[in-house]
Design an enzyme around this catalytic site. Structure first.
Site, PDB file in Angstrom:
ATOM      1  NE  ARG A   1      -4.044  -2.015   1.878  1.00  0.00           N
ATOM      2  CZ  ARG A   1      -3.742  -3.241   2.609  1.00  0.00           C
ATOM      3  NH1 ARG A   1      -2.908  -3.467   3.506  1.00  0.00           N
ATOM      4  NH2 ARG A   1      -4.876  -4.231   2.463  1.00  0.00           N
TER       5      ARG A   1
ATOM      6  CE  LYS B   1      -1.691  12.988 -15.056  1.00  0.00           C
ATOM      7  NZ  LYS B   1      -2.209  13.204 -16.796  1.00  0.00           N
TER       8      LYS B   1
ATOM      9  CD  GLU C   1       6.235  16.639 -23.780  1.00  0.00           C
ATOM     10  OE1 GLU C   1       5.236  17.684 -23.481  1.00  0.00           O
ATOM     11  OE2 GLU C   1       5.801  15.557 -24.450  1.00  0.00           O
TER      12      GLU C   1
ATOM     13  CE  LYS D   1       4.044  17.095 -15.355  1.00  0.00           C
ATOM     14  NZ  LYS D   1       4.200  15.799 -15.975  1.00  0.00           N
TER      15      LYS D   1
ATOM     16  CD  GLU E   1      -5.256  15.011 -16.244  1.00  0.00           C
ATOM     17  OE1 GLU E   1      -6.116  13.958 -16.164  1.00  0.00           O
ATOM     18  OE2 GLU E   1      -4.201  15.014 -16.726  1.00  0.00           O
TER      19      GLU E   1
ATOM     20  NE  ARG F   1      -1.005  16.580 -14.423  1.00  0.00           N
ATOM     21  CZ  ARG F   1      -0.293  15.913 -13.333  1.00  0.00           C
ATOM     22  NH1 ARG F   1      -0.608  15.876 -12.334  1.00  0.00           N
ATOM     23  NH2 ARG F   1       0.852  15.311 -14.066  1.00  0.00           N
TER      24      ARG F   1
ATOM     25  CG  ASN G   1      -3.811  17.072 -23.939  1.00  0.00           C
ATOM     26  OD1 ASN G   1      -3.024  16.248 -23.829  1.00  0.00           O
ATOM     27  ND2 ASN G   1      -4.724  16.860 -24.322  1.00  0.00           N
TER      28      ASN G   1
ATOM     29  CG  HIS H   1       0.220  16.271 -25.736  1.00  0.00           C
ATOM     30  ND1 HIS H   1       1.138  17.449 -25.739  1.00  0.00           N
ATOM     31  CD2 HIS H   1       1.371  15.370 -25.074  1.00  0.00           C
ATOM     32  CE1 HIS H   1       2.388  17.137 -25.166  1.00  0.00           C
ATOM     33  NE2 HIS H   1       2.579  15.905 -24.542  1.00  0.00           N
TER      34      HIS H   1
ATOM     35  CG  HIS I   1      -2.073  11.368 -27.569  1.00  0.00           C
ATOM     36  ND1 HIS I   1      -2.708  12.032 -26.815  1.00  0.00           N
ATOM     37  CD2 HIS I   1      -0.775  11.553 -27.320  1.00  0.00           C
ATOM     38  CE1 HIS I   1      -1.946  12.290 -25.681  1.00  0.00           C
ATOM     39  NE2 HIS I   1      -1.032  11.862 -25.798  1.00  0.00           N
TER      40      HIS I   1
ATOM     41  CG  HIS J   1       5.409  11.769 -26.723  1.00  0.00           C
ATOM     42  ND1 HIS J   1       4.010  11.737 -26.765  1.00  0.00           N
ATOM     43  CD2 HIS J   1       5.680  12.768 -25.725  1.00  0.00           C
ATOM     44  CE1 HIS J   1       3.339  12.317 -26.047  1.00  0.00           C
ATOM     45  NE2 HIS J   1       4.383  13.239 -25.342  1.00  0.00           N
TER      46      HIS J   1
HETATM   47  N1  LIG Z   1       4.285  10.085 -15.790  1.00  0.00           N
HETATM   48  C1  LIG Z   1       4.292  11.104 -16.647  1.00  0.00           C
HETATM   49  O1  LIG Z   1       3.572  12.152 -16.316  1.00  0.00           O
HETATM   50  C2  LIG Z   1       4.884  11.010 -18.149  1.00  0.00           C
HETATM   51  C3  LIG Z   1       5.066  12.149 -18.819  1.00  0.00           C
HETATM   52  C4  LIG Z   1       5.854  11.953 -20.280  1.00  0.00           C
HETATM   53  C5  LIG Z   1       6.095  10.777 -20.488  1.00  0.00           C
HETATM   54  N2  LIG Z   1       5.746   9.764 -19.762  1.00  0.00           N
HETATM   55  C6  LIG Z   1       6.290   8.141 -20.253  1.00  0.00           C
HETATM   56  O2  LIG Z   1       7.633   8.383 -20.258  1.00  0.00           O
HETATM   57  C7  LIG Z   1       7.980   7.121 -21.354  1.00  0.00           C
HETATM   58  C8  LIG Z   1       9.122   7.882 -21.923  1.00  0.00           C
HETATM   59  O3  LIG Z   1      10.073   8.164 -21.278  1.00  0.00           O
HETATM   60  P1  LIG Z   1      11.697   8.191 -22.031  1.00  0.00           P
HETATM   61  O4  LIG Z   1      11.655   9.217 -23.207  1.00  0.00           O
HETATM   62  O5  LIG Z   1      12.553   8.795 -21.118  1.00  0.00           O
HETATM   63  O6  LIG Z   1      11.966   6.812 -22.613  1.00  0.00           O
HETATM   64  P2  LIG Z   1      12.609   5.584 -22.006  1.00  0.00           P
HETATM   65  O7  LIG Z   1      12.694   5.497 -20.363  1.00  0.00           O
HETATM   66  O8  LIG Z   1      12.405   4.504 -22.770  1.00  0.00           O
HETATM   67  O9  LIG Z   1      14.224   5.964 -22.050  1.00  0.00           O
HETATM   68  C9  LIG Z   1      14.641   6.177 -23.565  1.00  0.00           C
HETATM   69  C10 LIG Z   1      15.852   5.207 -23.848  1.00  0.00           C
HETATM   70  O10 LIG Z   1      16.922   5.952 -23.343  1.00  0.00           O
HETATM   71  C11 LIG Z   1      17.832   5.076 -22.653  1.00  0.00           C
HETATM   72  N3  LIG Z   1      18.433   6.048 -21.608  1.00  0.00           N
HETATM   73  C12 LIG Z   1      17.888   6.442 -20.254  1.00  0.00           C
HETATM   74  N4  LIG Z   1      18.507   7.233 -19.911  1.00  0.00           N
HETATM   75  C13 LIG Z   1      19.834   7.261 -20.529  1.00  0.00           C
HETATM   76  C14 LIG Z   1      20.914   7.963 -20.688  1.00  0.00           C
HETATM   77  N5  LIG Z   1      21.345   9.155 -19.617  1.00  0.00           N
HETATM   78  N6  LIG Z   1      21.923   8.028 -21.608  1.00  0.00           N
HETATM   79  C15 LIG Z   1      21.677   7.130 -22.471  1.00  0.00           C
HETATM   80  N7  LIG Z   1      20.439   6.365 -22.826  1.00  0.00           N
HETATM   81  C16 LIG Z   1      19.386   6.525 -21.695  1.00  0.00           C
HETATM   82  C17 LIG Z   1      16.860   3.967 -21.780  1.00  0.00           C
HETATM   83  O11 LIG Z   1      17.563   2.930 -21.606  1.00  0.00           O
HETATM   84  C18 LIG Z   1      15.900   4.045 -23.411  1.00  0.00           C
HETATM   85  O12 LIG Z   1      16.249   2.990 -24.036  1.00  0.00           O
HETATM   86  C19 LIG Z   1       6.854   6.559 -21.748  1.00  0.00           C
HETATM   87  O13 LIG Z   1       6.243   5.502 -21.581  1.00  0.00           O
HETATM   88  C20 LIG Z   1       5.736   7.996 -21.472  1.00  0.00           C
HETATM   89  O14 LIG Z   1       4.267   7.618 -21.535  1.00  0.00           O
HETATM   90  C21 LIG Z   1       5.340   9.759 -18.314  1.00  0.00           C
HETATM   91 ZN   LIG Z   2       3.866  14.659 -23.892  1.00  0.00          ZN
END
Ligand SMILES: NC(=O)c1ccc[n+]([C@@H]2O[C@H](COP(=O)([O-])OP(=O)(O)OC[C@H]3O[C@@H](n4cnc5c(N)ncnc54)[C@H](O)[C@@H]3O)[C@@H](O)[C@H]2O)c1
Ligand SMILES: [Zn+2]
Length: 377
Positions: free
Chosen positions: A131, A153, A195, A237, A247, A252, A256, A259, A263, A276
């Site tokens: 929990r 999130k 972003e 942010k 939201e 918030r 978007n 976005h 999407h 993305h």
């Molecule tokens: N929670 C939220 O509010 C929120 C907001 C935006 C995006 N997201 C989520 O985030 C995810 C995308 O995140 P991301 O773009 O970081 O992708 P990711 O976590 O897949 O990382 C991208 C790649 O970079 C590599 N990597 C990580 N750090 C590195 C570094 N310092 N040097 C070299 N390589 C490195 C990772 O191994 C991976 O292969 C999606 O799932 C998306 O839905 C969540």
């Molecule tokens: Zn985004």
């Protein structure tokens, strides 16, 4: 070698208070992963679990582990395969079972070291195991530092859609070390800048202008620029999330911007074709042109946004969407969870640094805006 010229002091961090949970700090700086042990220890922690993905486990995962061990915190390490497919219930279940095997309890600190995938998955597992366990977000991609690690999130994907299962779970702290961004592949880095431009467009005209003035050094990942860029993005942010964590008020929703289009572009192009951030860049161009066609803003706003995105290396047009019927975009946008009753609703700027939510827009104007980003080869 360890350098500390731009070292961020503890009181130099961004403090945020979540109305639902407790307050926490966001630390931004250069080579601060090395100091994470001291931060976590301040919380009276004796035991920690570091979760990272296999591609950064040996680099940043190890730095964090060493820093924790240097202050006598006992550390276990867990890794997940890199990539979006790890944001799954299967991987979550594996981590839950690992946590059980390690007999982790609420006094154990969980550290999510990696990009958004590690952060979202680990945050969700921490939110739900026993929990709720305390989690530290240690973002190592630009996307994670300016976006996913902030706001609470967490979640995983289902075959039916992205982020369908999750929880709001605020971290104990966020440690964003800009030094980790050095090793990011260029396409990943540039994609994360979309972003950042978004924050300027929706909330902060001065920041937008700073981005324009420093676009070249940002593109070159110069440290001083990165430091300000990550810090200001995190602040913006945080500003939004503090006022509308779940939201409820609609604030918030301004995050978007671009976005709803993005999407639809990601889905129609096929997941993986556009990153993305690339889709968001295209989405912001469609949105700003839609705003212009609705007489919400001047042509100069369209031009400034386009110029900034291009200088940063982001796409403002693409051939990959050329063969897609405009009705397909509209159908997907109508299914977007931000749509109310099939009525398309968009976050649109009326000037740089300010957005409004606009709905009941003529579909013809929406498709015209989309056509402007579909370039021939
Ligand atoms: N929670 C939220 O509010 C929120 C907001 C935006 C995006 N997201 C989520 O985030 C995810 C995308 O995140 P991301 O773009 O970081 O992708 P990711 O976590 O897949 O990382 C991208 C790649 O970079 C590599 N990597 C990580 N750090 C590195 C570094 N310092 N040097 C070299 N390589 C490195 C990772 O191994 C991976 O292969 C999606 O799932 C998306 O839905 C969540
Ligand atoms: Zn985004």
């Amino acid at each position: 070698m360890k350098r500390h010229e731009i070292h961020v002091r503890l009181d130099d961090s961004i403090a945020t208070t979540s109305p639902v949970s407790r307050s926490y700090k966001i630390h931004v700086g250069d080579e601060i992963l090395q100091d994470i042990g001291a931060l976590v220890q301040n919380d009276n922690v004796q035991r920690a679990v570091v979760v990272s993905d296999q591609s950064i486990n040996e680099s940043h995962g190890r730095t964090v582990t060493r820093s924790l061990e240097a202050v006598s915190i006992t550390v276990d390490r867990l890794t997940i395969p890199p990539g979006e497919t790890s944001k799954s219930l299967t991987e979550a279940e594996r981590l839950w079972n690992e946590f059980a095997r390690l007999e982790i309890d609420r006094k154990t600190a969980i550290l999510a070291v990696g990009g958004g995938v590690v952060g979202d998955l680990t945050g969700f597992v921490a939110a739900t195991f026993s929990r709720g366990l305390q989690v530290w977000q240690v973002p190592t991609t630009l996307v994670a530092q300016v976006d996913s690690a902030i706001g609470g999130k967490t979640g995983v994907n289902l075959p039916a859609g992205k982020n369908l299962v999750g929880a709001f779970w605020q971290p104990r702290g966020v440690v964003a070390d800009i030094n980790t961004l050095k090793s990011l592949p260029d396409r990943e880095y540039v994609s994360g800048l979309a972003e950042v431009v978004k924050y300027g467009m929706i909330l902060d005209a001065d920041f937008f202008q700073w981005l324009e003035n420093n676009a070249i050094s940002i593109r070159g990942r110069e440290k001083e620029s990165l430091n300000h860029l990550v810090r200001r993005s995190a602040e913006l942010k945080t500003f939004v999330v503090e006022r509308d964590e779940r939201e409820v008020t609609g604030l918030r929703a301004c995050l978007n911007y671009g976005h709803t289009f993005a999407h639809a572009f990601e889905t129609t192009a096929g997941y993986g074709t556009l990153l993305h951030g690339e889709a968001v860049s295209l989405g912001m161009m469609a949105a700003v042109r839609l705003a212009y066609s609705l007489d919400l803003l001047d042509q100069t706003v369209v031009e400034r946004q386009q110029q900034l995105l291009e200088t940063l290396g982001l796409p403002v047009g693409t051939p990959v969407l050329n063969d897609i019927a405009t009705d397909d975009f509209l159908r997907i946008m109508a299914r977007d969870k931000k749509t109310v009753g099939g009525n398309l609703r968009f976050v649109l700027p009326d000037k740089i640094g300010h957005v409004e939510i606009i709905d009941h827009i003529d579909h013809m104007l929406v498709t015209s805006a989309i056509k402007t980003i579909c370039y021939a080869n």
